[in-house]
Design a protein around this motif. Structure first.
Motif, PDB file in Angstrom:
ATOM      1  N   ARG A  94     -72.707  33.963 -36.409  1.00 17.95           N
ATOM      2  CA  ARG A  94     -71.931  32.724 -36.837  1.00 17.95           C
ATOM      3  C   ARG A  94     -70.853  33.105 -37.637  1.00 17.95           C
ATOM      4  O   ARG A  94     -69.610  32.282 -37.436  1.00 17.95           O
ATOM      5  CB  ARG A  94     -72.808  32.149 -37.795  1.00 17.95           C
ATOM      6  CG  ARG A  94     -74.078  31.283 -37.148  1.00 17.95           C
ATOM      7  CD  ARG A  94     -74.743  30.630 -38.325  1.00 17.95           C
ATOM      8  NE  ARG A  94     -75.767  29.955 -37.751  1.00 17.95           N
ATOM      9  CZ  ARG A  94     -76.844  28.942 -38.337  1.00 17.95           C
ATOM     10  NH1 ARG A  94     -76.908  29.282 -39.909  1.00 17.95           N
ATOM     11  NH2 ARG A  94     -77.895  28.488 -37.716  1.00 17.95           N
ATOM     12  N   ASP A 130     -65.713  22.922 -35.192  1.00 16.75           N
ATOM     13  CA  ASP A 130     -67.006  23.486 -34.702  1.00 16.75           C
ATOM     14  C   ASP A 130     -66.988  24.893 -35.731  1.00 16.75           C
ATOM     15  O   ASP A 130     -68.029  25.306 -36.238  1.00 16.75           O
ATOM     16  CB  ASP A 130     -66.921  24.221 -33.514  1.00 16.75           C
ATOM     17  CG  ASP A 130     -67.327  22.810 -32.541  1.00 16.75           C
ATOM     18  OD1 ASP A 130     -67.912  22.187 -32.914  1.00 16.75           O
ATOM     19  OD2 ASP A 130     -66.902  22.964 -31.283  1.00 16.75           O
ATOM     20  N   ARG A 180     -68.059  24.028 -39.337  1.00 16.46           N
ATOM     21  CA  ARG A 180     -69.799  23.885 -39.426  1.00 16.46           C
ATOM     22  C   ARG A 180     -70.210  25.234 -39.503  1.00 16.46           C
ATOM     23  O   ARG A 180     -71.112  25.479 -40.318  1.00 16.46           O
ATOM     24  CB  ARG A 180     -70.049  23.082 -38.179  1.00 16.46           C
ATOM     25  CG  ARG A 180     -71.714  23.041 -38.013  1.00 16.46           C
ATOM     26  CD  ARG A 180     -72.104  22.052 -36.698  1.00 16.46           C
ATOM     27  NE  ARG A 180     -71.317  22.551 -35.687  1.00 16.46           N
ATOM     28  CZ  ARG A 180     -71.804  23.706 -34.898  1.00 16.46           C
ATOM     29  NH1 ARG A 180     -72.844  24.298 -35.420  1.00 16.46           N
ATOM     30  NH2 ARG A 180     -71.258  23.922 -33.763  1.00 16.46           N
ATOM     31  N   LEU A 181     -70.000  26.040 -38.551  1.00 15.07           N
ATOM     32  CA  LEU A 181     -70.434  27.544 -38.609  1.00 15.07           C
ATOM     33  C   LEU A 181     -70.196  28.329 -39.817  1.00 15.07           C
ATOM     34  O   LEU A 181     -71.109  28.934 -40.428  1.00 15.07           O
ATOM     35  CB  LEU A 181     -69.942  28.241 -37.310  1.00 15.07           C
ATOM     36  CG  LEU A 181     -70.514  27.898 -36.102  1.00 15.07           C
ATOM     37  CD1 LEU A 181     -69.348  28.409 -34.917  1.00 15.07           C
ATOM     38  CD2 LEU A 181     -71.920  28.155 -35.735  1.00 15.07           C
ATOM     39  N   LYS A 205     -69.746  27.267 -42.917  1.00 11.55           N
ATOM     40  CA  LYS A 205     -70.294  26.489 -43.922  1.00 11.55           C
ATOM     41  C   LYS A 205     -72.076  26.717 -43.552  1.00 11.55           C
ATOM     42  O   LYS A 205     -72.712  27.037 -44.516  1.00 11.55           O
ATOM     43  CB  LYS A 205     -70.200  24.990 -44.054  1.00 11.55           C
ATOM     44  CG  LYS A 205     -68.893  24.590 -44.343  1.00 11.55           C
ATOM     45  CD  LYS A 205     -68.884  23.200 -44.543  1.00 11.55           C
ATOM     46  CE  LYS A 205     -67.625  22.602 -45.173  1.00 11.55           C
ATOM     47  NZ  LYS A 205     -67.382  21.207 -45.621  1.00 11.55           N
ATOM     48  N   GLU A 206     -72.566  26.824 -42.496  1.00 14.80           N
ATOM     49  CA  GLU A 206     -73.825  27.251 -42.329  1.00 14.80           C
ATOM     50  C   GLU A 206     -74.061  28.699 -42.777  1.00 14.80           C
ATOM     51  O   GLU A 206     -75.337  28.980 -43.189  1.00 14.80           O
ATOM     52  CB  GLU A 206     -74.218  27.077 -40.719  1.00 14.80           C
ATOM     53  CG  GLU A 206     -74.411  25.441 -40.179  1.00 14.80           C
ATOM     54  CD  GLU A 206     -74.612  25.536 -38.895  1.00 14.80           C
ATOM     55  OE1 GLU A 206     -74.536  26.600 -38.072  1.00 14.80           O
ATOM     56  OE2 GLU A 206     -74.667  24.392 -38.292  1.00 14.80           O
ATOM     57  N   ALA A 207     -73.126  29.482 -42.428  1.00  8.91           N
ATOM     58  CA  ALA A 207     -73.186  31.123 -42.765  1.00  8.91           C
ATOM     59  C   ALA A 207     -72.916  31.260 -44.202  1.00  8.91           C
ATOM     60  O   ALA A 207     -72.996  32.317 -44.798  1.00  8.91           O
ATOM     61  CB  ALA A 207     -72.083  31.694 -42.013  1.00  8.91           C
ATOM     62  N   GLY A 208     -72.601  30.000 -45.126  1.00  7.26           N
ATOM     63  CA  GLY A 208     -72.374  30.004 -46.461  1.00  7.26           C
ATOM     64  C   GLY A 208     -71.035  31.006 -46.671  1.00  7.26           C
ATOM     65  O   GLY A 208     -70.856  31.783 -47.904  1.00  7.26           O
ATOM     66  N   SER A 244     -64.303  29.099 -44.669  1.00  2.84           N
ATOM     67  CA  SER A 244     -64.153  27.854 -44.900  1.00  2.84           C
ATOM     68  C   SER A 244     -62.899  27.245 -45.550  1.00  2.84           C
ATOM     69  O   SER A 244     -62.414  26.391 -44.786  1.00  2.84           O
ATOM     70  CB  SER A 244     -65.495  27.327 -45.505  1.00  2.84           C
ATOM     71  OG  SER A 244     -66.696  27.391 -44.870  1.00  2.84           O
TER      72      SER A 244
END
Length: 797
Positions: free
Chosen positions: A138, A167, A170-171, A173-176, A181
């Motif tokens: 990610r 996209d 989103r990735l 943020k999903e990975a923190g 970001s």
């Protein structure tokens, strides 16, 4: 070097950094921010890799090369960074380490982007994406997709940029990954600002700043802060903008010295300069503040050995002093900027400071030295390619706006110098040089429109128009802000006529004329036709009577490309009643030999049926049959007129004339310009591929006829595309229409043109003149809306 490519005529492709356009603070800041964002993204890309690469198996130098690339990028040595990252990517590929290879490719893309090679940047990132996607990593996916979004943003591809950035966000943020970001949100804010969605842009910048501060990334936070301030400034919210600029200043000053810090300070100073133009009450205070910040930037840049950043710091500070009329101080700083740009071979900044040197010397009354400085700037800018006309943030900047002023200021100085000399021969030299200066611009503008660095290399065998025919007068208008100058080439030499009409006033009259000319039921066009005749023809008309002139060859500029000069009126007659009229985009022609009538072979194609949503052209069949009857050759009609069949015919047979009777549109964006076939839309690039084959034969294509084209009224760039179609396609000359007329009228005029063309004693220009006069003398078609749209382009012989 790997990033340097050449045309067939050896023109060097250029680099890219901030501030290509005329001095406009908003655009300069957006361009500079590109370099900072790229540099910070590099740090996030490379940091985890640099710690581990040397310890892993594979080429021992790969990790070192990767690290060297990052260091060189931070020093502003983008070309050297390209080479290191290329070597690193190759080494990782040989070691079958796809993730590390993708990191090197991502760095490479950022260096390409900083140099202005957005296409190469996108290619590197697309390859990196294919390497990362199977791993579902990610962090790396977010990095690569975010970088792709940034590249497409800079290239003006807004939809693709939006998709990749969303996209990637989103990735991340999903990975923190808060730092990543923050960078993605900053670019998303730039995208929204370019789309004039200022509220969404401010939200993105605010979130970017918040994430960067939480992640202790002050450089990224300062970028978002300055971007917020710039957006507020565009909204004319000056007090809020000043607050954010002031907040960014201590953030930037507290950073360790680096490439990021130097450009951050430069951008901030340009922000203060932009604010100064809107805050007359605080003008002196903001000037002092902007100059101090630029001085800080120059100290940082010199301390880290970043000559490129130093050139911008010196140069922009000098520009502030130029605005304050502190010319001697400005000249000293500008010379420092020139020297710094020369050290790193950075033409994109060098030409700006050479140009600034010329302006300052002119202000100091040193006209000859100013001309020399302008000439050096004009020479330097020739290396700057059309892709650079897309501003940071995807804001399109046509070359006329971004670089045109330089050439016209040089021409203006040369014209002034010609007026100041009492020696006729010396005056002729300066007049010729003034014309040559505008010619340089026109060649660059043509490359910019067609997005083809080598389009003017088509003119491999050229002859000056002045040498072609003693029966033709070449009219070269130079439209300046305060006046219009007409340089008229006659058998006796070059003559100069000054018309006291400004660019704005002339353009206003041209727009009105074109708008009313297409109305075939009224004569509202006539006052405008007469006014333009008074300005553009009457001043030199007495000189024409001294020679046997039968043809006027116009080299139009700007808005003049959108009108047919044949329809100008002296109060009694149209210009076409006195002279044949031809148009050419520049002073040189490709292969200026007369058309060999006895060996004409014709390829003709067209549509009478409605296809792809376009209406039928019911009289086209008659037009094509006339060509077939007069010249024989190949005819493709309706379902036969498909791209594959056209390509086959043109490849197999040596036609000397190509006639296409089908809908065609020329747009400001060359990618949207096309000719309609039964099954497709033929773009200018594809037309060049088909017709351009003739350039490699003994006899090039002599005539390309497009009898149903149209350009939008008032669209100067679209008219530029029409004017340059013969050069782009590799044809000696072209006949095309400015607007779509009834196909019945078009058929009558074109058929008569071809009949007249059979007379070997007539030039193509005179053949067209006779066809137009026949229409003019027909009560049904006497209105210029029916006959004036046809332009003969390039070789008129």
């Amino acid at each position: 070097m790997a990033y340097d490519s050449q045309c067939t005529h050896g023109r060097r492709r250029s680099f890219r950094t901030p501030g290509l356009s005329n001095p406009r603070p908003g655009l300069e800041v957006r361009r500079s921010l590109l370099l900072i964002a790229a540099a910070i993204l590099i740090l996030f890309v490379s940091a985890p890799l640099l710690a581990q690469s040397p310890e892993r198996s594979g080429p021992p130098s790969a990790g070192t090369l990767l690290q060297q690339g990052s260091q060189l990028f931070q020093q502003g040595a983008f070309g050297e960074a390209v080479m290191r990252w290329q070597e690193a990517a190759q080494a990782f590929a040989q070691a079958e380490r796809p993730l590390e290879q993708s990191d090197a490719l991502t760095g490479l893309a950022q260096a390409y982007l900083a140099l202005g090679y957005s296409t190469k940047a996108a290619q590197s990132l697309e390859l990196a994406l294919t390497l990362v996607q199977p791993t579902r990593d990610r962090n790396r996916l977010a990095t690569v997709m975010g970088a792709l979004g940034q590249v497409y943003l800079e290239a003006g591809r807004m939809d693709a940029a939006s998709q990749y950035l969303l996209d990637a966000l989103r990735l991340a943020k999903e990975a923190g990954d808060a730092p990543r970001s923050a960078i993605i949100l900053n670019n998303l804010g730039k995208l929204r600002a370019a789309q004039q969605q200022e509220a969404q842009a401010l939200e993105a910048f605010a979130e970017s700043r918040k994430l960067a501060e939480a992640a202790h990334r002050p450089a990224a936070a300062s970028i978002a802060t300055v971007n917020s301030a710039q957006t507020l400034l565009r909204l004319n919210r000056t007090e809020e903008a000043k607050t954010w600029f002031d907040q960014a200043l201590p953030q930037l000053r507290s950073l360790p010295d680096s490439h990021d810090k130097a450009y951050g300070l430069i951008n901030l100073a340009l922000g203060y300069a932009g604010l100064r133009s809107r805050r007359a009450d605080a003008g002196e205070q903001l000037l002092i503040l902007a100059a101090a910040v630029l001085e800080d930037a120059s100290v940082v840049a010199q301390g880290i050995g970043d000559a490129r950043a130093a050139s911008y710091a010196f140069g922009y500070r000098a520009h502030l002093y130029e605005q304050a009329q502190r010319y001697q101080e400005a000249l000293l700083l500008t010379r420092l900027a020139v020297a710094a740009a020369q050290r790193v071979q950075a033409p994109e900044s060098l030409y700006r400071w050479q140009w600034q040197t010329g302006r300052l010397l002119k202000a100091l009354g040193q006209l000859d030295v100013a001309i020399a400085a302008y000439a050096r700037a004009a020479e330097t800018v020739q290396s700057i390619r059309p892709e650079m006309a897309v501003g940071s943030g995807g804001i399109a900047v046509p070359f006329r706006e971004s670089g045109g002023r330089l050439f016209y200021e040089l021409a203006d100085l040369l014209l002034q110098r010609a007026a100041a000399t009492s020696e006729p021969k010396e005056a002729q030299v300066y007049l010729t040089k003034a014309r040559e200066a505008v010619e340089l611009f026109k060649a660059a503008e043509l490359r910019d429109y067609f997005q083809d660095d080598c389009v003017d290399a088509r003119q491999s065998r050229t002859t000056s128009l002045d040498e072609v025919s003693r029966k033709a007068a070449v009219i070269y208008p130079i439209i300046l802000p305060d006046r219009t100058e007409l340089l008229v080439s006659l058998p006796s030499g070059l003559q100069r006529f000054i018309v006291p009409v400004s660019n704005d006033r002339l353009t206003e009259e041209i727009r009105a004329f074109r708008h009313k000319l297409e109305k075939s039921t009224t004569r509202e066009y006539l006052p405008h036709a007469q006014q333009l005749y008074t300005w553009l023809i009457r001043p030199f008309e007495p000189s024409l009577s001294q020679f046997s002139i039968n043809t006027l060859v116009i080299v139009p500029d700007g808005a003049l490309r959108t009108i047919p000069m044949a329809a100008l009126h002296d109060g009694e007659r149209f210009l076409i009643s006195k002279y044949a009229v031809a148009t050419t985009p520049s002073l040189t022609l490709t292969d200026p030999r007369p058309l060999r009538r006895e060996t004409i072979t014709a390829f003709s194609a067209g549509l009478t049926e409605a296809v792809q949503g376009f209406p039928p052209l019911t009289h086209v069949s008659e037009e094509l049959q006339t060509i077939k009857r007069l010249y024989g050759g190949t005819l493709l009609l309706n379902r036969e007129f498909v791209v594959s069949r056209m390509e086959k015919e043109l490849k197999e047979l040596p036609f000397s004339m190509v006639h296409i009777a089908s809908h065609g549109q020329f747009e400001s964006d060359v990618k949207k310009s096309f000719l309609l076939t039964f099954d497709d839309k033929l773009t200018m690039d594809r037309l060049e591929q088909f017709v351009g084959l003739y350039r490699f034969r003994d006899a090039p294509l002599a005539l390309l006829v497009l009898s149903a084209c149209e350009t939008a009224a008032g669209d100067d760039r679209a008219a530029l595309g029409l004017a340059g179609v013969a050069i782009k396609a590799g044809a000696t000359s072209a006949l095309a229409t400015l607007w779509l007329i009834s196909d019945e009228a078009s058929t009558k005029l074109v058929s008569e043109f071809y009949r007249q063309l059979q007379d070997p004693s007539l030039s193509k220009a005179v053949a067209l003149q006779r066809a137009q006069l026949k229409m003019l003398n027909d009560p049904v078609y006497s209105h210029p809306a029916y006959w004036a749209a046809f332009l003969l382009l390039n070789n008129w012989l």
